[in-house]
Structure formats: C-alpha cells, structure tokens
Design a protein around this motif. Structure first.
Motif, mmCIF file in Angstrom:
data_model
loop_
_atom_site.group_PDB
_atom_site.id
_atom_site.type_symbol
_atom_site.label_atom_id
_atom_site.label_comp_id
_atom_site.label_asym_id
_atom_site.label_seq_id
_atom_site.Cartn_x
_atom_site.Cartn_y
_atom_site.Cartn_z
ATOM 1 N N GLY A 10 13.432 37.499 5.383
ATOM 2 C CA GLY A 10 13.812 38.221 6.589
ATOM 3 C C GLY A 10 13.884 39.726 6.406
ATOM 4 N N ASP A 11 13.861 40.210 5.170
ATOM 5 C CA ASP A 11 13.910 41.644 4.905
ATOM 6 C C ASP A 11 12.557 42.318 5.107
ATOM 7 O OD1 ASP A 11 16.607 41.520 4.231
ATOM 8 O OD2 ASP A 11 16.172 41.141 2.114
ATOM 9 N N PHE A 12 11.511 41.526 5.290
ATOM 10 C CA PHE A 12 10.174 42.072 5.465
ATOM 11 C C PHE A 12 9.839 42.150 6.948
ATOM 12 C CE2 PHE A 12 10.120 40.021 1.300
ATOM 13 C CZ PHE A 12 9.617 41.040 0.501
ATOM 14 N N THR A 13 8.993 43.113 7.309
ATOM 15 C CA THR A 13 8.523 43.197 8.685
ATOM 16 C C THR A 13 7.507 42.083 8.917
ATOM 17 O OG1 THR A 13 6.696 44.668 8.148
ATOM 18 C CG2 THR A 13 8.817 45.712 8.682
ATOM 19 N N ARG A 19 0.892 40.017 5.381
ATOM 20 C CA ARG A 19 0.153 40.511 4.211
ATOM 21 C C ARG A 19 0.534 39.719 2.962
ATOM 22 N NH1 ARG A 19 -4.252 42.134 3.853
ATOM 23 N NH2 ARG A 19 -3.882 43.297 1.960
ATOM 24 N N LEU A 20 1.835 39.433 2.791
ATOM 25 C CA LEU A 20 2.274 38.679 1.620
ATOM 26 C C LEU A 20 1.660 37.280 1.600
ATOM 27 C CD1 LEU A 20 6.034 39.711 1.409
ATOM 28 C CD2 LEU A 20 4.243 40.258 -0.236
ATOM 29 N N VAL A 21 1.637 36.628 2.743
ATOM 30 C CA VAL A 21 1.052 35.284 2.818
ATOM 31 C C VAL A 21 -0.434 35.347 2.467
ATOM 32 C CG1 VAL A 21 0.440 33.417 4.405
ATOM 33 C CG2 VAL A 21 2.751 34.371 4.424
ATOM 34 N N LYS A 51 8.523 46.837 -2.940
ATOM 35 C CA LYS A 51 9.227 48.111 -3.135
ATOM 36 C C LYS A 51 9.534 48.781 -1.806
ATOM 37 C CE LYS A 51 7.552 49.125 -7.756
ATOM 38 N NZ LYS A 51 6.739 50.013 -8.596
ATOM 39 N N THR A 52 8.585 48.718 -0.882
ATOM 40 C CA THR A 52 8.804 49.294 0.444
ATOM 41 C C THR A 52 9.961 48.594 1.149
ATOM 42 O OG1 THR A 52 6.449 49.825 0.610
ATOM 43 C CG2 THR A 52 7.698 49.806 2.657
ATOM 44 N N ALA A 53 10.000 47.278 1.068
ATOM 45 C CA ALA A 53 11.081 46.519 1.687
ATOM 46 C C ALA A 53 12.420 46.820 1.018
ATOM 47 C CB ALA A 53 10.790 45.023 1.628
ATOM 48 N N GLU A 54 12.405 46.985 -0.319
ATOM 49 C CA GLU A 54 13.640 47.329 -1.042
ATOM 50 C C GLU A 54 14.171 48.679 -0.573
ATOM 51 O OE1 GLU A 54 13.220 47.296 -5.281
ATOM 52 O OE2 GLU A 54 12.343 45.298 -5.270
#
Length: 61
Positions: A10-13, A19-21, A51-54
């Motif tokens: 849930g921390d990702f847009t 993109r991760l999938v 890193k962007t999400a962090e």
C-alpha cells in the motif's frame, strides 16, 4: 533509513505497483531461461522504485 521490509504494498502508487508486477514477471521469465541469466538491470529498477517509495513514506507525502 527504512528497511525494504518496512514497506507495504500500500505504500506504492498505482503506477509503481504496476511497474513492480511487470518487472517481477520479467525476472521470472528470465529466470526460466536458466541460472546464468543476468537479472541485475531489472533488480536495479525494482530497488529504485523501492527507494522512491521509502523517501515518500519518510517525508509523509
């Protein structure tokens, strides 16, 4: 610094999730080709998204 384990899906847009999938699917496809196939380029892309999400989670945006 936040550990990658601290991130939740849930921390990702929505775009980052997509993109991760896609990147993980590409890594799996390459992995089927054999153990000697280089995955480092795809792993770097995943790390960059993490890193962007962090950073976003840390700043609260």
């Amino acid at each position: 610094m936040a550990k990658p384990d601290d991130l939740k899906f849930g921390d990702f847009t929505g775009f980052e999730k997509t993109r991760l999938v896609i990147l993980h699917a590409r890594m799996a496809k390459r992995g089927m080709a054999g153990q000697t196939v280089d995955l480092s380029d795809l792993q770097r892309r995943v790390e960059r998204i993490e890193k962007t999400a962090e950073r976003r989670k840390k700043t609260g945006k």
